[in-house]
Design an enzyme around this catalytic site. Structure first.
Site, PDB file in Angstrom:
ATOM      1  N   CYS A 180       0.840  -1.189   0.000  1.00 45.93           N
ATOM      2  CA  CYS A 180       0.000   0.000   0.000  1.00 45.93           C
ATOM      3  C   CYS A 180       0.876   1.239   0.000  1.00 45.93           C
ATOM      4  CB  CYS A 180      -0.995  -0.034   1.148  1.00 45.93           C
ATOM      5  SG  CYS A 180      -0.225  -0.208   2.779  1.00 45.93           S
ATOM      6  N   ARG A 181       0.488   2.248   0.784  1.00 44.60           N
ATOM      7  CA  ARG A 181       1.136   3.556   0.649  1.00 44.60           C
ATOM      8  C   ARG A 181       2.500   3.648   1.306  1.00 44.60           C
ATOM      9  NH1 ARG A 181      -4.488   6.641   2.065  1.00 44.60           N
ATOM     10  NH2 ARG A 181      -5.276   6.832  -0.068  1.00 44.60           N
TER      11      ARG A 181
END
Lengths: 225, 225
Positions: A180-181
DNA sequence: ACAATATTCCAAATAACATTGGAGAATACA
DNA sequence: TGTATTCTCCAATGTTATTTGGAATATTGT
């Protein structure tokens, strides 16, 4: 020290402190974290970070004044982006320092993310070696737009809020690596926990796309597959 | 996002921002720059940074709360030091970022230091290779106490304020490399300019002792030679 | 030209920070 | 025990940040 020399020295440190000041606010750090995924309009940022638009605009303005972000206008919208890759590194260093040296920060991260280490994160290099391995599915669980702005080659885009409904797309016998981020994003750890609860073999990537990019590993831009 | 999830996320970024806040003040950045040379008492720091003792104490306290410095008591004095080598790196990154991305910061640095690039700084690796070269004199122009706390092997301690009076100690035919506290310390550039004006062949080291140390190059502790 | 949209600017209220002088606490030493 | 030294704590001051709602600005499309 002569008085003017002291004044110049103070002036120099005052300038340096402008960068520190930009990093001294939780809302701004969250905006920088979002911008590390790619450019975003003020309205999008305000929505994602749960802030008023006027406040978001003011904080972005402060970040721009410190040289951390730049913007471009496209019609009626203004898109902000990080001024350089160094900004990602700088923000990451601040976060990692806090998480490693401040007990309260480590505790806050754990309270938000859960115990990520217990999920046995996969290292970047290990994942890179296995990118062409058919037995591994790389899952990008960020929102679609962030995937489109850049993702790990071959990764499948399944935004975190759609994962539960799209489990059928994932083969049963494969190893899944979700990312993810970044190291302080909750999407991948949550995705891995969901997948494991449904019987899949899943692990998170250590760090997220910004770290992958900073390490010089390949990134593909383009729409969802 | 659930309300408690948002609250946890905000709490995490608030923790991260504590480190940013510690870097958001020129006085604190100057203290960190001094502490990168080695431990110092509150009074020494206050004197060098031209601050009141009560203010210095308060700022050190803030740095300690953010995990950047630690302290030990020795009799009536309390000595502060950087909590880890990472702090040097973090502060350096903030300074370098400001100097490279903010025109006003670059200008302030130049106004304080002069044009350092014009003095053709020597790289760390280049100097390391020539350490055993008899034709090179390495000059540590920091205060004596900082030299004693750690210096480049073989370096000669000539504090900046004594240099003009001790030129006779320097052989005429040698190349001199002067270093000081770091890339934003004025001692070495000033020393090089003085030496050149007196006919010596001198260049500054790019960066100072903290950068040398961070690069893993050897450092000797001990009294002046 | 007008209306709609996205963003910035502005003014005002609240909160947080920086700095100071002086009081208080810990230590060393006679 | 008393005194000197060093540092921290405290209270008060002025300054700077943060956040908000609403007005102003810039752009697009009708």
């Amino acid at each position: 020290m002569r008085a003017d020399e002291r004044a110049r020295k103070t002036a120099m440190f005052e300038q340096f402190a402008l960068v520190g000041k930009a990093l001294a606010n939780p809302a701004r750090l969250e905006l920088l974290d979002l911008l590390a995924q790619g450019e975003r309009s003020v309205e999008e940022l305000a929505g994602t970070a749960a802030m008023k638009v006027s406040n978001t605009s003011a904080q972005l303005r402060a970040l721009a004044a410190a040289g951390l972000v730049t913007s471009r206008r496209d019609g009626v919208r203004i898109y902000y982006r990080l001024a350089s890759a160094e900004v990602s590194a700088l923000v990451g260093q601040v976060q990692d320092f806090a998480a490693s040296r401040l007990a309260a920060a480590a505790q806050a991260a754990r309270s938000y993310l859960g115990d990520v280490e217990a999920l046995e994160p996969v290292g970047r290099d290990e994942l890179f070696k296995r990118l062409n391995d058919d037995q591994v599915v790389v899952l990008d669980v960020r929102p679609q737009a962030e995937y489109a702005a850049g993702h790990i080659p071959g990764a499948l885009s399944v935004p975190h809020d759609q994962l539960a409904a799209r489990l059928a797309e994932l083969g049963e016998g494969t190893d899944i690596v979700a990312y993810c981020r970044g190291p302080y994003c909750v999407f991948a750890p949550d995705a891995v926990r969901l997948l494991r609860a449904r019987g899949f073999s899943a692990r998170p990537l250590r760090g997220g796309l910004p770290d992958w990019r900073l390490a010089g590993l390949p990134v593909t831009a383009g729409p969802s597959t």
